[in-house]
Write an enzyme that holds these catalytic residues in place. Structure first.
Site, PDB file in Angstrom:
ATOM      1  N   THR A  26       4.685   0.685 -13.234  1.00 25.50           N
ATOM      2  CA  THR A  26       3.898   1.014 -11.952  1.00 25.50           C
ATOM      3  C   THR A  26       3.157   2.420 -12.100  1.00 25.50           C
ATOM      4  O   THR A  26       1.964   2.432 -11.659  1.00 25.50           O
ATOM      5  CB  THR A  26       4.818   1.262 -10.780  1.00 25.50           C
ATOM      6  OG1 THR A  26       5.902   2.341 -11.121  1.00 25.50           O
ATOM      7  CG2 THR A  26       5.735   0.032 -10.338  1.00 25.50           C
ATOM      8  N   VAL A  49       1.612   3.203  -6.664  1.00 25.02           N
ATOM      9  CA  VAL A  49       2.096   2.329  -5.489  1.00 25.02           C
ATOM     10  C   VAL A  49       2.792   1.350  -5.801  1.00 25.02           C
ATOM     11  O   VAL A  49       2.610   0.160  -5.816  1.00 25.02           O
ATOM     12  CB  VAL A  49       0.857   1.682  -4.613  1.00 25.02           C
ATOM     13  CG1 VAL A  49       1.067   1.147  -3.308  1.00 25.02           C
ATOM     14  CG2 VAL A  49      -0.379   2.857  -4.506  1.00 25.02           C
ATOM     15  N   HIS A  50       4.309   1.780  -6.221  1.00 24.29           N
ATOM     16  CA  HIS A  50       5.116   0.618  -6.980  1.00 24.29           C
ATOM     17  C   HIS A  50       5.213  -0.721  -6.325  1.00 24.29           C
ATOM     18  O   HIS A  50       4.966  -1.648  -7.143  1.00 24.29           O
ATOM     19  CB  HIS A  50       6.664   1.319  -6.833  1.00 24.29           C
ATOM     20  CG  HIS A  50       6.608   2.897  -7.474  1.00 24.29           C
ATOM     21  ND1 HIS A  50       6.304   3.481  -8.505  1.00 24.29           N
ATOM     22  CD2 HIS A  50       6.754   3.762  -6.433  1.00 24.29           C
ATOM     23  CE1 HIS A  50       6.533   4.576  -8.549  1.00 24.29           C
ATOM     24  NE2 HIS A  50       6.752   4.989  -7.437  1.00 24.29           N
ATOM     25  N   ASP A  51       5.656  -0.937  -4.927  1.00 24.66           N
ATOM     26  CA  ASP A  51       5.909  -2.023  -4.623  1.00 24.66           C
ATOM     27  C   ASP A  51       5.061  -2.979  -4.486  1.00 24.66           C
ATOM     28  O   ASP A  51       5.190  -4.089  -4.628  1.00 24.66           O
ATOM     29  CB  ASP A  51       6.614  -1.593  -3.309  1.00 24.66           C
ATOM     30  CG  ASP A  51       7.959  -0.791  -3.150  1.00 24.66           C
ATOM     31  OD1 ASP A  51       8.264  -0.614  -4.129  1.00 24.66           O
ATOM     32  OD2 ASP A  51       8.269  -0.416  -2.056  1.00 24.66           O
TER      33      ASP A  51
END
Length: 320
Positions: A196, A245-247
């Site tokens: 990420t 914006v990992h998810d």
């Protein structure tokens, strides 16, 4: 035919961006959202998820509230919570209050029921602590066989964000993560911080999202800007005016698998270490004889990720 998924979240900021991407991309069908205690208390996760869906005109997607605490540990979120001065998440997202309401069924019960009925045509994406998934496994051992692919945002190989050894989602309920990793899912894709942080989003790119003029574009820009400010202040990425914006990267993978680069390796979860609880021990150098059980992402295509989000958020949609 759009790919069907259920998204398990602890919304949170990057979770909200993931929800919008999953709900609006034409190649995806977001069947339901489940919430879990994590970035913020579960009741705020639920409210933020409802707000997000209503804001983009997708209040028809049901939201189910899940576990309020880890499956074993009783000391969460106090004193194990993220420091209050680290401003990356918020109890209440900066979008209008929700009009829709959560469903009566609990998240683990919904997960068991939905995947039993889906007959292998539903993907599970979990981007918060894995408490709901561990509970679903406890309710029905067949749940594992009913999930053809599980995508997890969590863990770290060379990076961390909550302790020197661990990433937040795994650390927040390490026993649940261990249950999930050892359950025997047919396919697990793990998207850790290592990937990420290779797909950072910049202020320049959020300005382009805001200029789209759509509910999703403006909301995503505001939320990611907040994240960028928090990262710059407390945990700089090494590239000015950027944040992960990992998810949302997990959602991008469903549409464009080559947005991440994975290796099939063994991963176990540390639950006993004095200094390493919540560590994802990834055998990427094959130093053990443990069989590979997880496709771990080590890299990501930043431009492809941002382009996919921007194009999706620019599609016409109306607020409900």
């Amino acid at each position: 035919m759009p790919r069907k998924l259920i998204l398990d979240v602890d919304t949170g900021t990057d979770d909200a961006v993931a929800i919008m991407l999953a709900a609006l991309h034409p190649e995806l069908e977001l069947v339901g959202v489940t919430t879990v205690n994590g970035n913020v208390p579960v009741e705020h996760c639920t409210d933020n998820s409802l707000r997000t869906l209503d804001h983009i005109g997708r209040g028809d997607i049901p939201v189910y509230e899940g576990l309020q605490r880890p499956i074993v540990r009783r000391d969460f979120p106090v004193p194990r919570a993220i420091k209050k001065d680290v401003k990356v998440h918020m109890d209440e997202l900066p979008i209008p209050p929700a009009r829709s309401r959560k469903q009566r069924m609990s998240a683990p019960e919904y997960l068991v029921s939905a995947f039993a009925e889906a007959r292998g045509e539903l993907t599970l994406v979990a981007v918060g602590p894995l408490s709901n998934l561990a509970a679903a496994i406890a309710i029905d051992p067949n749940f594992v066989r009913n999930v053809p692919e599980l995508v997890i945002m969590g863990g770290a190989v060379d990076k961390s964000n909550i302790t020197p050894a661990a990433e937040f989602n795994i650390w927040a309920d390490p026993e649940a993560a261990r249950v999930v990793m050892e359950a025997g899912f047919e396919r697990i894709v793990l998207v850790p911080l290592d990937a990420t942080h290779r797909a950072l989003v910049s202020l320049e790119q959020t300005r382009a999202m805001r200029d789209l003029g759509t509910p999703a574009g403006t909301a995503a820009a505001s939320i990611i800007d907040y994240r960028i400010n928090g990262y710059q202040t407390n945990q700089p990425t090494g590239i000015p005016e950027t944040a992960p914006v990992h998810d949302a990267l997990c959602i991008a993978y469903l549409v464009q698998p080559d947005v991440i680069t994975t290796r099939h390796v063994n991963c176990v979860i540390e639950t006993l270490g004095e200094y390493t609880v919540g560590r994802t021990v990834v055998d990427h150098e094959f130093r053990t004889k443990r069989a590979p059980n997880c496709h771990v992402a080590f890299d990501a295509d930043r431009q492809a990720f941002v382009t996919l989000m921007t194009e999706t958020f620019g599609r016409p949609h109306t607020s409900a």
